[in-house]
Scaffold this motif. Sequence first.
Motif, PDB file in Angstrom:
ATOM      1  N   LEU A 135       0.822  -1.212   0.000  1.00 32.18           N
ATOM      2  CA  LEU A 135       0.000   0.000   0.000  1.00 32.18           C
ATOM      3  C   LEU A 135       0.858   1.265   0.000  1.00 32.18           C
ATOM      4  N   ILE A 136       1.910   1.277   0.830  1.00 31.29           N
ATOM      5  CA  ILE A 136       2.764   2.467   0.924  1.00 31.29           C
ATOM      6  C   ILE A 136       3.478   2.747  -0.392  1.00 31.29           C
ATOM      7  N   ILE A 137       3.973   1.703  -1.036  1.00 29.78           N
ATOM      8  CA  ILE A 137       4.762   1.886  -2.265  1.00 29.78           C
ATOM      9  C   ILE A 137       3.886   2.224  -3.466  1.00 29.78           C
ATOM     10  N   TYR A 138       2.744   1.570  -3.602  1.00 26.13           N
ATOM     11  CA  TYR A 138       1.972   1.683  -4.837  1.00 26.13           C
ATOM     12  C   TYR A 138       0.882   2.747  -4.818  1.00 26.13           C
ATOM     13  N   LEU A 139       0.431   3.163  -3.625  1.00 26.49           N
ATOM     14  CA  LEU A 139      -0.629   4.175  -3.588  1.00 26.49           C
ATOM     15  C   LEU A 139      -0.038   5.578  -3.504  1.00 26.49           C
ATOM     16  N   PRO A 140      -0.644   6.556  -4.181  1.00 24.17           N
ATOM     17  CA  PRO A 140      -0.182   7.944  -4.057  1.00 24.17           C
ATOM     18  C   PRO A 140      -0.509   8.494  -2.676  1.00 24.17           C
ATOM     19  N   TYR A 141       0.157   9.588  -2.300  1.00 21.56           N
ATOM     20  CA  TYR A 141      -0.001  10.148  -0.958  1.00 21.56           C
ATOM     21  C   TYR A 141      -1.462  10.429  -0.610  1.00 21.56           C
TER      22      TYR A 141
END
Length: 417
Positions: A135-141
Motif C-alpha cells: 500500500l505504501i509503495i503503490y498508492l499515491p499520498y
Amino acid sequence: MKLNTRFARFWKLLGPGLVTGASDDDPSGIATYSQAGAGFGLSTLWTALIAFPLMAAIQQMCARIGLVTKQGLTGTLKKHYPRPVLYLMLTFSFPAIVMNIGADIAGMGAVGNLLIPTIDQSYFSVLFTLVLLGLIIYLPYAKIAAILKYLCIVMLVYFIVPFLYKQDVGEIITATFIPKIEFTKEYIAILVGILGTTISPYLFFWQASVEVEEMNVHKKLMVNKRIIQEMEQDVDFGMGFSGFVMYFIILTTGTVLYKSGIHQIDTVEQAALALKPLAGDMAYLLFAVGIIGTGLIAIPVLSGSLSYIFTETFGWEQGLNKKFHEAKGFYSIIAFSLLLGLSLNYIGITPIDALIYTAILYGMTAPVLIAIILHISNNKEIMGDNTNSKLSNVLGFTALIIMTLAAAALLYFEFMA
C-alpha cells in the motif's frame, strides 16, 4: 442538512494532525497503557489530561516549522544546526523506530492469531508487513492519507469497551481530576513509560514532513493565518483523540483487569485475552480489532518518519506523493525498516525487549529534540512572523522539563536502581 455540511467541512479539515495522534496509540502504546491500568488501576487516568496540552503544543510547533520552511524537521536541523546534532538524532532514531515497528508488527500478529487461532502469529506478521509495504509503495499520498484517516474510525471501539463492564462513575471522576501518585519504582517507571509513549520523537519528524506533503498535494504556495489556524485545529483534535483513546484503554484495563486481580500485563494480546472472560466476547473482539487498526495506522507513520529523516539528511528524493522510480531511496528505506522490524522476533529480540530499548532511546532523544524545536520555533530568521506564542512556549518548556526528568528517571531505573 446544515449539520451534515458542517461535519463534512470539519472532516475535510482533519488530516496530518488526526493521523499523527492516532498513530501515537500504536500497539506498543496500547501495551503500555494496559500495563498502567492493570498494574495501578485508575491511578494513572489523570496523565491523559496532563499529556494532551503538552503533546498538542509540541506537534503544533513541528507542523508550523514544516509549513513555514517547506521542509521537514531534519531539513531544518541540517540547514541551521551543527551536523553532529543531526547525526546524533539519526543514530538514536534508527534503532528506536525499527524496534518500535518490530514490536507493533509482533503485537498485530499475536492478536491476529487470537482472532483466528488456526493461523500462526508469524504468518499474520508477515501478511500485515507485506500488505502495508504494498500500500505504501503503490498508492499515491492522497490515497494513503485518506486510508489512514478513515482507519482512525476503528479506534472509536476503545470508547465503547469500558461501558461493556459495570463502572463506578464517581471513582472514575475522582481518579481523572485528582492525581494519586505513588512514590515507588514501579509507579514512577510506568509514568515515564506513558510520557515516552505519548510524546515520541518520531511524531515530531512525521508531523513536519507530512505538512509539507499536504502543501505540495494541495498546491498551497503561501502560508497564511487561515492555514495556520486550520493546522492548529487539526493537531488539537488529533492529539485530543489520541488522549481519549489512551484514557479509555487505561479505564478499561484499570477496572476490568485490575479489579479482577490481573496486575501483570506484558503484551497487547495478553490484555485482549484477559478481557474475554471478564468483560465478554464483544469487549475482547473490539479491543483486538482496535489493536490491528492502530498498527495499520502507526507503522506507515513510523517507517515514513524514518525515511524522511534519512532522505533529508542525505539530500535524496523523497515523498509519499512520488512514485517508486522517482524516489527509490525513500521507499527502499521504508521497505528495509519494515522488513528489519519484522525480523526482530526471529533474532531473539522479543516485543517486550523492543519496547524497553525503544523507550530508552526515545527518552534520551526527546528532551534534546524538544529543546531544538523550541529554539527553531522562536527564531524569527527561520519562522518570520510565525514564532511561538507565550502559551506555546510555556507548554513547550513544561514538556521539556518533564521529559528531561522522565529521561533521567528512566536511565536511573534501568541502569542504577
